[in-house]
Design an enzyme around this catalytic site. Structure first.
Site, short mmCIF file in Angstrom:
data_model
loop_
_atom_site.label_atom_id
_atom_site.label_comp_id
_atom_site.label_asym_id
_atom_site.label_seq_id
_atom_site.Cartn_x
_atom_site.Cartn_y
_atom_site.Cartn_z
CE1 TYR A 1 -7.00 -4.82 -2.23
CE2 TYR A 1 -4.79 -5.46 -1.58
CZ TYR A 1 -6.08 -5.81 -1.97
OH TYR A 1 -6.42 -7.12 -2.10
CG ASP B 1 21.74 2.86 -1.52
OD1 ASP B 1 22.77 3.03 -0.85
OD2 ASP B 1 20.60 2.84 -0.99
CB SER C 1 25.20 6.34 3.22
OG SER C 1 26.36 6.02 2.49
CG HIS D 1 -19.63 -12.40 27.30
ND1 HIS D 1 -18.31 -12.52 27.68
CD2 HIS D 1 -20.26 -11.76 28.32
CE1 HIS D 1 -18.15 -11.98 28.88
NE2 HIS D 1 -19.31 -11.50 29.28
CB SER E 1 -21.15 -16.06 -3.81
OG SER E 1 -20.83 -17.41 -4.07
NE ARG F 1 -10.33 -5.20 -1.25
CZ ARG F 1 -10.76 -4.78 -2.45
NH1 ARG F 1 -10.76 -3.48 -2.73
NH2 ARG F 1 -11.20 -5.64 -3.33
CB SER G 1 19.54 -1.46 4.62
OG SER G 1 19.27 -0.89 3.37
NE ARG H 1 17.30 -0.71 0.58
CZ ARG H 1 17.80 0.16 -0.29
NH1 ARG H 1 17.06 0.58 -1.29
NH2 ARG H 1 19.05 0.59 -0.16
#
Length: 475
Positions: free
Chosen positions: A12, A78, A103, A150, A280, A294, A325, A329
């Site tokens: 995507y 990390d 950090s 409606h 289809s 989609r 954390s 991510r």
């Protein structure tokens, strides 16, 4: 093929958004932050040499991810893993990397850079959707269509006027996006709990140098505003706000696709359907609105993420906890990747959308006779008739016509019934003229023109350099 792959990456999202949240972009930014920190600290009098900085700069892109992974497994940290990995390729500077920082210096500042740059990518695609919708609105501003309340036929509107409703949502979204970018603050250099205590020693208690370091570093990375106070991290409401913003764009997109899927069912407007596309596996005749569906699927996912970021922001303890954390991510990159994909698909739809005026007019003429009854009653009253008696005559004819349509599947013959009723005295030739659908669309064309000119075009003009976008789909 034996491990899970993220569909946002495979199917995507654009390459530019994928790069924005890539390892290379993230960890190169960490190193650029360390270089800038060292340069400014040197300018402020710390014992850092030109050779050390030169070695750091020369190795910004020289990242050994296998070594970093080994260090992280050893340290369970990390940032320190990457400090050591960087130090291995820049040994002369190993001792001054990350000097005085915590950090969040690299982690949070990089997150803010990615959020800003991600929004700029989103903005380009959003502006192009708006341009396509604006052009569509003007092109079809005069084409009458049934308006629905409606999902029941109501007064007429125009195809272009309806498109302005989709655009109105995006105007609100881009206003929110611009405001977010305008007010976005950098974390800067704040220290372990936000007090900059580590820099007290480095700069011999000179607070002005700490302030200079904070502001200068922020400017180098394109931020005029910097948080005046923080704990160890920037305020996690930033994450909640940006995901809410992305969720709002997702809402706008979903609303558009809801309408388009209904219109495609009515065979009035269709999204693009390519020559070799299969609707289809069983029903060869089908033309499914897969692009709209989609968007709807991705939009639901983005909207669900807004709760996640809100919970993180609300449950941080004191100056920092680490339960944000793993969530960050996942949530931040995927919200951006999904909205990026949504806008790509939306642009793709608008570049090939198809309108069927004859089908639209057929549906209008099935309902227009009922809508004309109020006019007929008024004309009869003007001709001297009794309003209540005329109302009853029209009501009876309307019920009979409705019965023909619903029970017998025949065309609406209400107008023919009225024309053949000798008890009604209205000008029959004038009635036929009145039944032009354009007499029932109110000020829709003017409203469309004014909205585009006054509210949309100024946005497009300011962002003219963003207009122009390839919107081919991966799958």
């Amino acid at each position: 093929m034996n491990s899970y792959k993220n569909p946002l990456e495979e199917r995507y999202s654009s390459e530019e958004m994928l790069f924005n949240f890539s390892h290379n972009n993230k960890f190169r930014t960490w190193r650029k932050l360390w270089v800038a920190l060292a340069e400014i600290e040197k300018d402020l009098g710390l014992e850092i040499s030109d050779e050390q900085i030169a070695e750091l700069k020369a190795n910004v892109e020289n990242i050994d991810y296998e070594i970093a992974a080994e260090y992280e497994k050893k340290f369970r940290h990390d940032v320190m893993a990457h400090v050591h990995t960087y130090g291995d390729v820049a040994p002369s500077a190993k001792g001054i990397i990350h000097l005085g920082a915590t950090s969040a210096f690299v982690g949070d500042n990089t997150d803010l850079i990615q959020i800003r740059d991600g929004l700029l990518i989103i903005k380009k695609k959003l502006v192009n959707v708006m341009k396509n919708l604006a052009d569509f609105s003007i092109q079809y501003k005069d084409l009458p269509t049934l308006g629905f309340t409606h999902f029941q036929p109501a007064q007429l509107t125009t195809v272009g006027k309806r498109a302005t409703l989709w655009l109105q949502s995006l105007v609100l979204d881009i206003e929110e996006l611009d405001f977010f970018l305008e007010t976005l603050r950098f974390r800067g250099v704040k220290g372990t709990t936000g007090t900059a205590a580590s820099f007290l020693e480095l700069f011999d208690g000179d607070y002005s140098k700490v302030k200079h370091l904070d502001k200068e570093l922020s400017k180098r990375f394109g931020f005029e505003k910097v948080f005046g106070v923080s704990g160890q991290t920037y305020d996690r409401k930033i994450d909640a706000k940006v995901v809410a913003l992305l969720g709002n764009i997702a809402q706008s997109a979903h609303k558009f696709t809801n309408d388009l899927r209904l219109l495609q069912n009515l065979k009035e407007i269709e999204e693009p359907f390519e020559k070799n596309q299969i609707g289809s596996s069983a029903m060869a005749y089908k033309r499914n609105p897969m692009r709209s569906e989609r968007i709807g699927a991705l939009a639901k996912y983005v909207m669900s993420l807004t709760t996640s970021s809100a919970m993180v922001a609300s449950t941080q303890w004191f100056e920092r906890t680490l339960d944000d954390s793993a969530n960050k991510r996942l949530t931040i990159p995927q919200a951006f990747l999904a909205v990026d994909a949504i806008l790509l698909i939306w642009n793709n739809i608008m570049n090939g959308i198809v309108v069927y005026p004859n089908r639209i007019n057929k549906h209008i003429m099935e309902e227009l006779p009922f809508m004309a009854t109020e006019y007929i009653i008024m004309e009869e009253v003007k001709a001297g008739g009794d309003r209540q008696e005329i109302h009853e005559v029209i009501r009876v004819h309307s019920m009979e016509a409705s019965k023909k349509v619903k029970e017998e599947g025949k065309e609406n013959d209400l107008i023919e019934r009225i024309l053949n009723d000798d008890s009604l005295k209205l000008d029959k030739s004038k009635l036929k003229e009145v039944l032009d659908p354009k007499n029932f669309i109110g000020f829709a064309p003017i409203q469309t023109e004014e909205f585009i000119a006054n509210e949309v075009q100024p946005i497009l003009d300011v962002n003219n350099e963003l207009i122009g976008l390839e919107s081919d789909l991966k799958v």
